[in-house]
Design a protein around this motif. Structure first.
Motif, mmCIF file in Angstrom:
data_model
loop_
_atom_site.group_PDB
_atom_site.id
_atom_site.type_symbol
_atom_site.label_atom_id
_atom_site.label_comp_id
_atom_site.label_asym_id
_atom_site.label_seq_id
_atom_site.Cartn_x
_atom_site.Cartn_y
_atom_site.Cartn_z
ATOM 1 N N TYR A 1 7.865 3.690 -0.709
ATOM 2 C CA TYR A 1 7.027 4.863 -0.942
ATOM 3 C C TYR A 1 7.190 5.846 0.211
ATOM 4 N N ASP A 61 0.855 -1.186 0.000
ATOM 5 C CA ASP A 61 0.000 0.000 0.000
ATOM 6 C C ASP A 61 0.893 1.238 0.000
ATOM 7 N N PRO A 62 0.884 2.029 -1.073
ATOM 8 C CA PRO A 62 1.754 3.216 -1.135
ATOM 9 C C PRO A 62 1.543 4.191 0.014
ATOM 10 N N LEU A 63 0.346 4.220 0.590
ATOM 11 C CA LEU A 63 0.065 5.165 1.667
ATOM 12 C C LEU A 63 0.566 4.666 3.021
ATOM 13 N N GLU A 64 0.839 3.373 3.123
ATOM 14 C CA GLU A 64 1.286 2.813 4.393
ATOM 15 C C GLU A 64 2.731 2.340 4.363
ATOM 16 N N GLY A 102 2.793 8.220 -0.289
ATOM 17 C CA GLY A 102 2.052 7.674 -1.418
ATOM 18 C C GLY A 102 2.790 7.704 -2.738
#
Length: 216
Positions: free
Chosen positions: A143, A135-138, A146
């Protein structure tokens, strides 16, 4: 999770996958010879972003310079600064659109000898690093906020540079540059990289008359 995948005969490191999980290509020599690890360090990500290039766009000897700089600074207790590194190098781009990028010593010379005088057939040994269920946000390894921490795919317009303006350096960076300039350059890249695995790193450096220059 990352998955290391073999590539088909029709694949090239400059290709971009339009479907499936995000991925990027790496040469085996980066890991086998130079001690590159995944995820990449902040310094390595900063450099790739600075020159706007994917990992496989950079020649193995240039990766050797990056890795040797990290090891040398760590052993000597010096901050691993991108601007300090840039002070000793300039970037040479190969023939477009898929030319390899190479680091050459700046006007005052580089820091290290090439890891190998002849890196034959390294282009034939590469694999795909695929990010699976990331997950790019996590995720914080590949990353940040994001967005990828470095370019995953080859960039057609890498950013060249010729050293760095000394006025951009902080006082501590200026001191580090001056101390590195005083070293008996070029330093043996293989020797410096071997210090990462040495149990007596400072003693080994003393044999090269390096530690005393930084302890004065």
């Amino acid at each position: 999770m990352i998955r290391l995948e073999p590539c088909s005969a029709s694949e090239g490191v400059y290709m971009k996958r339009s479907v499936g999980s995000p991925s990027f290509y790496m040469y085996q020599s980066f890991f086998r010879d130079l001690g590159v690890c995944l995820p990449l360090t902040q310094f390595e990500c900063d450099f790739l972003n600075y020159v706007n290039a994917a990992p496989s766009q950079l020649h193995p000897n240039s990766w050797g310079f990056l890795r040797a700089f990290e090891v040398l600074c760590t052993v000597l207790g010096v901050e691993v600064s991108l601007r300090v590194f840039l002070s000793f190098y300039q970037l040479k781009a190969g023939a477009p659109p898929y030319g390899t990028l190479s680091l050459n010593g700046g006007k005052e010379g580089g820091l290290f000898t090439p890891y190998s005088q002849s890196y034959k057939n390294y282009r034939q040994e590469f694999f795909r690093v695929t990010l699976v269920d990331v997950d790019p946000l996590e995720d914080g390894g590949f990353y940040f906020g994001g967005l990828p921490r470095f370019p995953f795919y080859w960039c057609r317009d890498p950013s060249g540079f010729h050293g760095v303006d000394p006025s951009q350096l902080t006082p501590s960076e200026t001191a580090a540059v001056n101390a590195l300039k005083a070293l008996p350059r070029p330093l043996d890249c293989k020797l410096i990289l071997s210090l990462e695995r040495s149990a007596h790193r400072e003693r080994d450096l003393e044999g090269e008359s390096l530690v005393t220059l930084f302890m004065c």
